[in-house]
Write an enzyme that holds these catalytic residues in place. Structure first.
Site, PDB file in Angstrom:
ATOM      1  N   SER A  20     103.236 -75.934   4.139  1.00  0.00           N
ATOM      2  CA  SER A  20     102.963 -75.958   5.329  1.00  0.00           C
ATOM      3  C   SER A  20     102.114 -77.244   5.582  1.00  0.00           C
ATOM      4  CB  SER A  20     102.101 -74.878   5.796  1.00  0.00           C
ATOM      5  OG  SER A  20     100.906 -74.762   5.171  1.00  0.00           O
ATOM      6  N   LYS A  21     102.217 -77.540   6.929  1.00  0.00           N
ATOM      7  CA  LYS A  21     101.469 -79.001   7.435  1.00  0.00           C
ATOM      8  C   LYS A  21      99.780 -78.928   6.981  1.00  0.00           C
ATOM      9  CE  LYS A  21     101.910 -82.039  10.977  1.00  0.00           C
ATOM     10  NZ  LYS A  21     103.078 -82.608  11.153  1.00  0.00           N
ATOM     11  N   ARG A  22      99.308 -77.594   6.948  1.00  0.00           N
ATOM     12  CA  ARG A  22      97.932 -77.468   6.988  1.00  0.00           C
ATOM     13  C   ARG A  22      97.554 -78.019   5.575  1.00  0.00           C
ATOM     14  NH1 ARG A  22      97.357 -71.986   7.437  1.00  0.00           N
ATOM     15  NH2 ARG A  22      98.870 -71.863   8.878  1.00  0.00           N
TER      16      ARG A  22
END
Ligand code: GLU
Length: 480
Positions: A255-257
């Site tokens: 994920s981008k996080r």
């Protein structure tokens, strides 16, 4: 099947950028096709108009090209089964929906979003799985006519069998069986007249003669619905291969996080396409031995689907940096100079002096993972005076023994003779022989005076590139 009949497609939705997972899917399709002498198709799946992003298609195509992946057929170069953009094929999907309606394999659903919401809430309250309650599946002919005459908007849904199981073989995951009762009556045509992903995907894969669907594991739950559609149309289905998920270090879904997921972000940071491709190729595939460095050409030769694993693949950014370092180091000298040009200029180095720039970047290349890593390493090579502000280096330079080394160095540097790395090394070993000072006590002060730092690349080569005059000036500055 003769090998040249193989046709695969990469079918991204243009939602803004190319995800690294998408790059892997595109790459594996490319490798599978090239390995078997087949053809590759790029198809843009843009029927979800609410997710449409201006410029996304161009960006996607540019990014794929940057990575070295081109397609035999697609929106840029055309082909015999185009158009390759789904929003230009809506008529075809409508014809197929009409066919399914006429044959009783699909039905019109007049439920409003509010109806669906109410039914969903009822199911949730009753602790049932939320799926369409099939209200409209049993509407009579006259009820349907009445609703059509009063212009009620509708979607078209697939009539999924109520009983039985669907079985298929996935080329990566093996035998899979799914009970029909867990499959929703899928929407095929939305109320805006656009097909859903499921319908358009199947219709296009059939008409574009796709033989192998290689895509991410997140699409596995859609496959039974797709196979049902092939069945309804009486078409042979392609073979399916679902690629393992990409995971963060903590094994959650990538994920981008936890870091960049867009290929363009890696491109902007200076990752080389060859390194990214090599890294991504090994996220889910292995060659069966301990080789790690692969060019695209090597991968085309060695890639087979039977070496794709089912287990999720961890996206390890340190490993990507390692790959990048390998490729940066092996770049031709002129290419590395070109890539490093902005940082050379920023450091005040004369970029017109190609020979000197080549010497500098060649010397520093083994310290680089990313081209931008060169910035702090360039400081000694700029013409500005060296500033030594860390206490440890200052202490070293201020000691009497260091001052003696620098005096000896200065005297020898001023004497006539060659100024090459071997000559400079010989000069330093003469200082050792004459003064008895050796090791860190000898090299430390010279290195700090010339470069401003206690560590760095080969001292002889560094001093050669700096040139005799600059070395004399820098050593003298510490003695004044
Ligand atoms: N349009 C889907 C996507 O965005 C394609 C899935 C498939 O390959 O069937 O990934």
């Amino acid at each position: 099947m003769s090998t040249s009949d193989i046709r695969v497609r990469f079918a991204p939705s243009p939602t803004g950028f190319l995800h690294v997972g998408g790059l892997r899917t595109a790459l594996y399709n490319h490798l599978f096709a090239r390995h078997h002498g087949g053809r590759t198709i790029l198809r843009i799946e843009d029927t979800d108009r609410s997710r449409y992003v201006e410029g996304a298609v161009e960006n996607l195509l540019d990014t794929l090209e940057w990575a070295g992946i081109t397609f035999d057929e697609g929106p840029r170069n055309g082909g015999p089964y185009g158009p390759y953009i789904q929003s230009e094929r809506t008529e075809l999907y409508r014809q197929h929906v009409d066919q399914l309606l006429a044959e009783g394999k699909a039905y019109r659903c007049f439920c409003t979003p509010e109806d669906l919401e109410r039914s969903r809430n009822r199911q949730i309250e009753a602790k049932q799985d939320a799926s369409y309650d099939r209200t409209c599946r049993s509407l009579s002919e006259s009820e349907i006519r009445e609703k059509l005459e009063s212009d009620c908007s509708f979607t078209v849904r697939l009539k999924v069998p109520l009983l039985g199981t669907m079985q298929f073989t996935d080329l990566v995951r093996g035998e899979i069986s799914v009970a029909y009762e867990v499959i929703d009556d899928q929407v095929l045509l939305k109320s805006d007249g656009f097909p859903t992903y499921h319908l358009a995907n199947v219709v296009d894969d059939h008409h574009m003669r796709v033989t192998h669907v290689i895509r991410g594991e997140e699409w596995l739950p859609s496959t039974p619905k797709h196979l049902l559609l092939y069945d309804c149309f009486g078409w042979d289905a392609p073979q399916f291969a679902h690629l393992p998920l990409l995971l963060n270090q903590d094994r959650s879904k990538l994920s981008k996080r936890q870091g960049d997921v867009a290929v363009e972000d890696y491109r902007a940071k200076g990752y080389l396409p060859e390194a990214l491709i090599n890294f991504v190729a090994l996220l889910g595939w292995n060659p069966g031995d301990d080789r790690e460095l692969f060019t695209l050409h090597d991968l085309e030769r060695d890639f087979t689907l039977d070496r794709v694993s089912k287990a999720g693949a961890v996206f390890d950014i340190d490993k990507l940096q390692w790959f990048n370092a390998q490729y940066v180091r092996s770049l031709p000298a002129e290419t590395l100079v070109n890539i490093c040009q902005p940082w050379l200029a920023e450091a005040g180095i004369d970029t017109a002096d190609t020979a000197r720039c080549i010497s500098i970047t060649t010397l520093l290349s083994s310290y680089l993972s990313l081209p931008s890593d060169i910035a702090p390493l360039l400081r000694p090579f700029s013409s500005s005076p060296i500033i030594i502000d860390d206490a440890e280096s200052r202490d070293i330079l201020d000691s009497e023994i260091s001052r003696q080394v620098l005096r000896d160095f200065l005297a020898k540097a001023k004497a006539p003779g060659e100024w090459t790395a071997p000559a400079i090394k010989a000069m330093i070993s003469d200082i050792q022989k004459e003064s008895g000072i050796k090791g860190k006590a000898l090299f430390g002060p010279i290195r700090i005076a010339l470069t401003g730092a206690p560590h760095g690349p080969d001292l002889g080569t560094t001093a050669e590139i700096l040139g005799r005059d600059m070395c004399i000036a820098r050593a003298a500055a510490q003695l004044s």
